[in-house]
Design a protein around this motif. Structure first.
Motif, PDB file in Angstrom:
ATOM      1  N   ALA A  11     -16.561  -4.203   3.865  1.00 49.62           N
ATOM      2  CA  ALA A  11     -17.337  -4.307   5.092  1.00 49.62           C
ATOM      3  C   ALA A  11     -16.590  -3.654   6.255  1.00 49.62           C
ATOM      4  N   VAL A  12     -15.288  -3.572   6.174  1.00 52.57           N
ATOM      5  CA  VAL A  12     -14.473  -2.884   7.169  1.00 52.57           C
ATOM      6  C   VAL A  12     -14.177  -1.500   6.614  1.00 52.57           C
ATOM      7  N   SER A  13     -14.183  -0.509   7.459  1.00 52.80           N
ATOM      8  CA  SER A  13     -14.025   0.869   6.984  1.00 52.80           C
ATOM      9  C   SER A  13     -12.618   1.136   6.455  1.00 52.80           C
ATOM     10  N   HIS A  14     -12.550   2.125   5.584  1.00 56.71           N
ATOM     11  CA  HIS A  14     -11.251   2.565   5.071  1.00 56.71           C
ATOM     12  C   HIS A  14     -10.347   2.959   6.227  1.00 56.71           C
ATOM     13  N   GLU A  15     -10.919   3.610   7.226  1.00 55.96           N
ATOM     14  CA  GLU A  15     -10.125   4.073   8.363  1.00 55.96           C
ATOM     15  C   GLU A  15      -9.477   2.910   9.101  1.00 55.96           C
ATOM     16  N   GLN A  16     -10.190   1.792   9.224  1.00 56.62           N
ATOM     17  CA  GLN A  16      -9.633   0.627   9.907  1.00 56.62           C
ATOM     18  C   GLN A  16      -8.477   0.018   9.122  1.00 56.62           C
ATOM     19  N   VAL A  17      -8.620  -0.075   7.810  1.00 56.75           N
ATOM     20  CA  VAL A  17      -7.540  -0.619   6.979  1.00 56.75           C
ATOM     21  C   VAL A  17      -6.334   0.309   7.035  1.00 56.75           C
ATOM     22  N   LEU A  18      -6.567   1.606   6.967  1.00 60.30           N
ATOM     23  CA  LEU A  18      -5.461   2.563   7.025  1.00 60.30           C
ATOM     24  C   LEU A  18      -4.785   2.545   8.393  1.00 60.30           C
ATOM     25  N   ALA A  19      -5.558   2.352   9.469  1.00 60.91           N
ATOM     26  CA  ALA A  19      -4.979   2.254  10.807  1.00 60.91           C
ATOM     27  C   ALA A  19      -4.096   1.011  10.907  1.00 60.91           C
ATOM     28  N   LEU A  20      -4.560  -0.109  10.344  1.00 61.91           N
ATOM     29  CA  LEU A  20      -3.743  -1.320  10.321  1.00 61.91           C
ATOM     30  C   LEU A  20      -2.459  -1.067   9.547  1.00 61.91           C
ATOM     31  N   GLU A  21      -2.584  -0.456   8.386  1.00 62.55           N
ATOM     32  CA  GLU A  21      -1.403  -0.174   7.566  1.00 62.55           C
ATOM     33  C   GLU A  21      -0.412   0.707   8.318  1.00 62.55           C
ATOM     34  N   LYS A  22      -0.913   1.708   9.018  1.00 58.44           N
ATOM     35  CA  LYS A  22      -0.039   2.599   9.798  1.00 58.44           C
ATOM     36  C   LYS A  22       0.700   1.819  10.885  1.00 58.44           C
ATOM     37  N   ALA A  23      -0.001   0.900  11.553  1.00 63.84           N
ATOM     38  CA  ALA A  23       0.638   0.073  12.579  1.00 63.84           C
ATOM     39  C   ALA A  23       1.683  -0.851  11.966  1.00 63.84           C
ATOM     40  N   LEU A  24       1.379  -1.407  10.795  1.00 64.16           N
ATOM     41  CA  LEU A  24       2.324  -2.315  10.145  1.00 64.16           C
ATOM     42  C   LEU A  24       3.601  -1.608   9.721  1.00 64.16           C
ATOM     43  N   VAL A  25       3.481  -0.369   9.274  1.00 60.78           N
ATOM     44  CA  VAL A  25       4.657   0.389   8.828  1.00 60.78           C
ATOM     45  C   VAL A  25       5.641   0.593   9.974  1.00 60.78           C
ATOM     46  N   ALA A  26       5.129   0.655  11.206  1.00 56.74           N
ATOM     47  CA  ALA A  26       5.979   0.863  12.375  1.00 56.74           C
ATOM     48  C   ALA A  26       6.711  -0.412  12.805  1.00 56.74           C
ATOM     49  N   MET A  27       6.371  -1.544  12.214  1.00 59.86           N
ATOM     50  CA  MET A  27       6.973  -2.839  12.572  1.00 59.86           C
ATOM     51  C   MET A  27       8.100  -3.185  11.609  1.00 59.86           C
ATOM     52  N   PRO A  28       8.930  -4.185  11.988  1.00 62.05           N
ATOM     53  CA  PRO A  28       9.945  -4.647  11.037  1.00 62.05           C
ATOM     54  C   PRO A  28       9.267  -5.099   9.736  1.00 62.05           C
ATOM     55  N   GLN A  29       9.890  -4.775   8.616  1.00 64.73           N
ATOM     56  CA  GLN A  29       9.296  -5.037   7.307  1.00 64.73           C
ATOM     57  C   GLN A  29       9.850  -6.318   6.685  1.00 64.73           C
ATOM     58  N   VAL A  30       8.974  -7.007   5.966  1.00 65.93           N
ATOM     59  CA  VAL A  30       9.346  -8.189   5.189  1.00 65.93           C
ATOM     60  C   VAL A  30       9.544  -7.727   3.751  1.00 65.93           C
ATOM     61  N   GLU A  31      10.635  -8.145   3.145  1.00 63.05           N
ATOM     62  CA  GLU A  31      10.899  -7.783   1.751  1.00 63.05           C
ATOM     63  C   GLU A  31      10.079  -8.682   0.839  1.00 63.05           C
ATOM     64  N   ILE A  32       9.185  -8.076   0.075  1.00 65.57           N
ATOM     65  CA  ILE A  32       8.386  -8.810  -0.907  1.00 65.57           C
ATOM     66  C   ILE A  32       8.722  -8.229  -2.276  1.00 65.57           C
ATOM     67  N   THR A  33       9.358  -9.026  -3.107  1.00 65.59           N
ATOM     68  CA  THR A  33       9.799  -8.563  -4.418  1.00 65.59           C
ATOM     69  C   THR A  33       8.856  -9.102  -5.487  1.00 65.59           C
ATOM     70  N   PRO A  34       8.101  -8.216  -6.136  1.00 69.25           N
ATOM     71  CA  PRO A  34       7.176  -8.691  -7.168  1.00 69.25           C
ATOM     72  C   PRO A  34       7.902  -9.150  -8.432  1.00 69.25           C
ATOM     73  N   VAL A  35       7.262 -10.096  -9.112  1.00 69.18           N
ATOM     74  CA  VAL A  35       7.701 -10.523 -10.440  1.00 69.18           C
ATOM     75  C   VAL A  35       6.637 -10.000 -11.399  1.00 69.18           C
ATOM     76  N   HIS A  36       7.066  -9.344 -12.462  1.00 71.95           N
ATOM     77  CA  HIS A  36       6.139  -8.701 -13.399  1.00 71.95           C
ATOM     78  C   HIS A  36       6.133  -9.446 -14.725  1.00 71.95           C
ATOM     79  N   TYR A  37       4.927  -9.570 -15.308  1.00 75.70           N
ATOM     80  CA  TYR A  37       4.757 -10.231 -16.600  1.00 75.70           C
ATOM     81  C   TYR A  37       3.930  -9.317 -17.501  1.00 75.70           C
TER      82      TYR A  37
END
Length: 147
Positions: A11-37
């Motif tokens: 319901a939200v455009s791809h452009e809006q999600v990508l704009a959010l992602e671009k803004a998030l990349v410019a912020m301090p990052q949280v380390e999220i380490t996946p566990v794989h099964y």
């Protein structure tokens, strides 16, 4: 090549999600380490999303199951933003790129029908980096995945 699935676009455009992602990349990052099964014909990826984290997900090529086993998170879905409290299970359609905000520490697991035996094989078989790659690749990843 298969036709693109219905509701592959949120319901939200791809452009809006990508704009959010671009803004998030410019912020301090949280380390999220996946566990794989890995199990016969299955691949699961589990992450712990710390409370207060805003994040975006990957673009998946195949329908898959998501299990939220702990926490509370607001998530962009095909039908708009929904707040999900654990325990909860939902199905994601191909081509969805989710965005979320964790109100509490949240454990999120994706489960895929996939014959991959390594994380690298699973990444190649299951996700792409752009919506353009999704449109080109959709329907071509059947060697490792059953969709």
């Amino acid at each position: 090549m298969r036709p693109l699935p219905e509701k592959a676009v949120s319901a939200v455009s791809h452009e809006q999600v990508l704009a959010l992602e671009k803004a998030l990349v410019a912020m301090p990052q949280v380390e999220i380490t996946p566990v794989h099964y890995f199990a016969e014909g299955l691949y699961a990826r589990e992450i712990l999303i710390p409370a207060g984290t805003c994040l975006t997900g990957k673009i998946h090529l195949a329908e898959h199951v998501n299990i939220i086993s702990k926490g509370r998170i607001s998530v962009l879905t095909e039908d708009g933003v929904k707040t999900i409290s654990a325990p909860a299970t939902l199905v994601s359609k191909p081509g969805i790129k989710r965005a979320g905000y964790a109100h509490e520490d949240t454990v999120w697991t994706t489960i895929h029908a996939c014959e991959a035996e390594t994380v690298e094989e699973a990444e190649v078989a299951l996700v792409v980096g752009t919506f353009e790659q999704f449109e080109l690749a959709y329907g071509t990843k059947e060697a490792l995945c059953h969709s």
